[in-house]
Motif scaffolding. Structure first.
Motif, PDB file in Angstrom:
ATOM      1  N   SER A 242      13.586  29.845 166.307  1.00 12.06           N
ATOM      2  CA  SER A 242      13.804  30.236 164.924  1.00 12.06           C
ATOM      3  C   SER A 242      13.083  29.256 164.021  1.00 12.06           C
ATOM      4  O   SER A 242      13.515  28.107 163.879  1.00 12.06           O
ATOM      5  CB  SER A 242      15.300  30.258 164.585  1.00 12.06           C
ATOM      6  OG  SER A 242      15.487  30.419 163.183  1.00 12.06           O
ATOM      7  N   ARG A 243      11.996  29.711 163.422  1.00 18.01           N
ATOM      8  CA  ARG A 243      11.285  28.852 162.477  1.00 18.01           C
ATOM      9  C   ARG A 243      12.196  28.475 161.323  1.00 18.01           C
ATOM     10  O   ARG A 243      12.209  27.336 160.847  1.00 18.01           O
ATOM     11  CB  ARG A 243      10.033  29.560 161.960  1.00 18.01           C
ATOM     12  CG  ARG A 243       9.167  28.663 161.082  1.00 18.01           C
ATOM     13  CD  ARG A 243       8.239  29.438 160.194  1.00 18.01           C
ATOM     14  NE  ARG A 243       8.940  30.322 159.293  1.00 18.01           N
ATOM     15  CZ  ARG A 243       9.576  29.916 158.199  1.00 18.01           C
ATOM     16  NH1 ARG A 243       9.629  28.634 157.898  1.00 18.01           N
ATOM     17  NH2 ARG A 243      10.184  30.779 157.414  1.00 18.01           N
ATOM     18  N   LEU A 244      12.982  29.419 160.867  1.00 20.24           N
ATOM     19  CA  LEU A 244      13.874  29.209 159.738  1.00 20.24           C
ATOM     20  C   LEU A 244      14.864  28.070 159.978  1.00 20.24           C
ATOM     21  O   LEU A 244      15.110  27.245 159.103  1.00 20.24           O
ATOM     22  CB  LEU A 244      14.636  30.513 159.464  1.00 20.24           C
ATOM     23  CG  LEU A 244      15.751  30.469 158.418  1.00 20.24           C
ATOM     24  CD1 LEU A 244      15.157  30.202 157.042  1.00 20.24           C
ATOM     25  CD2 LEU A 244      16.530  31.766 158.423  1.00 20.24           C
ATOM     26  N   LEU A 245      15.420  28.014 161.183  1.00 19.14           N
ATOM     27  CA  LEU A 245      16.478  27.047 161.477  1.00 19.14           C
ATOM     28  C   LEU A 245      15.962  25.752 162.098  1.00 19.14           C
ATOM     29  O   LEU A 245      16.497  24.671 161.824  1.00 19.14           O
ATOM     30  CB  LEU A 245      17.504  27.674 162.418  1.00 19.14           C
ATOM     31  CG  LEU A 245      18.258  28.896 161.864  1.00 19.14           C
ATOM     32  CD1 LEU A 245      19.056  29.573 162.968  1.00 19.14           C
ATOM     33  CD2 LEU A 245      19.166  28.495 160.709  1.00 19.14           C
ATOM     34  N   GLN A 246      14.944  25.842 162.941  1.00 17.48           N
ATOM     35  CA  GLN A 246      14.532  24.669 163.715  1.00 17.48           C
ATOM     36  C   GLN A 246      13.389  23.891 163.089  1.00 17.48           C
ATOM     37  O   GLN A 246      13.207  22.718 163.430  1.00 17.48           O
ATOM     38  CB  GLN A 246      14.150  25.094 165.133  1.00 17.48           C
ATOM     39  CG  GLN A 246      15.346  25.546 165.969  1.00 17.48           C
ATOM     40  CD  GLN A 246      14.917  25.994 167.343  1.00 17.48           C
ATOM     41  OE1 GLN A 246      14.298  27.053 167.501  1.00 17.48           O
ATOM     42  NE2 GLN A 246      15.222  25.193 168.349  1.00 17.48           N
TER      43      GLN A 246
END
Length: 314
Positions: A242-246
């Motif tokens: 997850s680009r958004l989270l990680q």
């Protein structure tokens, strides 16, 4: 294997969740791009409904805030792409990973249709390079009957990776939930028996393309670095789910990381390298091609090519 990896978590993360119906915009990955004389075409296999609990640290106020800020439900899921890549040069056709196939039920198994849209049939694929042997990367190598889908292709995989998934001792020590991953990896290796080439480290695959070992997610996890003249592209496999989270929290691991500490160290190392060298980056769970920028203790994603513009991808 991480202690959080239970049968319930893995099955909920794959088969048990309602699949996300893919729209025309979502079915269209980022456009093909050139890396010198190479043409790289992302192939969208489907969308995976990533729940915050699959990145345990994201099941928190910080994780919910990131999801909400992106216009998603704070409790998830976050629709994440599952990609493979067609790589061409001259008359040669190579495939990097192959998607889920039918392993995780409906909503996936779109790679061969994406290849057909490029005018490529399975018998035209010379070689399949594998970042690792997780089912969402190799399930598409098999037909629904369990036979080899790419009749002429050789598979190339890291020796450590093939050895791990072939090791009955490793299987016995793993949580029961991992059975679907061992079953799929072993079925693929059996279906392509005699056509599996095991390599080690930064092996050259063809002139201009080499493996880049990135262990931690699995023992033999690797990316592929494509170079031609001054142009470079790193396709980094599962460095991020997850680009958004990680990206802002590179220490947040997924439940499928075999060695979470090593996965974190590898992720930080490759994010630092990509940022420092200005590398173009793509991945199996990224919606497009981009570059990495440092941002305090985390990182930012600078988009160069993006998938469909319906807001589902970030």
């Amino acid at each position: 294997m991480p202690l959080s990896l239970t049968r319930r978590s893995v099955l909920a993360a794959s088969v048990g969740l309602p699949f996300l119906r893919i729209t025309d915009a979502q079915a269209t990955p980022a456009p093909a791009y050139r890396v010198g004389a190479f043409t790289v075409t992302p192939l969208r296999d489907g969308l995976f409904p990533l729940q915050p609990s699959m990145i345990p640290s994201a099941d928190s106020a910080a994780g919910r805030a990131l999801l909400e800020r992106a216009g998603l439900p704070p409790e998830g899921p976050s629709p994440e792409p599952v990609n493979a890549f067609l790589i061409r040069r001259g008359g040669r056709h190579w495939l990097l990973d192959a998607g889920c196939g039918t392993v995780f039920g409906p909503g996936f198994d779109r790679v061969t249709a994406a290849l057909a849209a490029e005018g490529i049939g399975p018998d035209q694929i010379d070689t399949v390079w594998l970042t690792h042997l997780h089912a969402d990367h190799v399930g598409g190598l098999l037909t629904s009957e369990g036979r080899a889908r790419y009749d002429r292709a050789e598979l190339v995989v890291q020796e450590r990776e093939a050895a791990f998934w072939s090791d009955e001792g490793a299987r016995a020590r793993a949580p029961a939930a991992m059975a679907v991953f061992f079953d799929t990896a072993q079925a693929v290796l059996a279906a392509y028996a005699g056509r599996v080439r095991r390599v080690s480290g930064g092996a050259d695959l063809v002139p201009g393309v080499a493996f880049l070992p990135l262990p931690g997610h699995t023992p033999g996890h690797a990316g592929v670095l494509i170079e031609d003249g001054s142009e470079r592209l790193l396709i980094w496999g599962d460095i991020l789910h997850s680009r958004l989270l990680q990206m802002p929290h590179p220490d947040w691991t997924v439940i499928w990381d075999a060695d979470p500490a090593e996965a974190i160290a590898t992720r930080r190392r490759i994010l630092d390298r990509a940022a420092g060298e200005g590398l173009d980056v793509a991945g199996m769970h990224l919606a497009g091609r981009g570059r990495i920028l440092r941002d305090g203790a985390g990182y930012l994603w600078e988009v160069r090519d993006r998938a469909g513009s319906d807001g589902a991808y970030r």
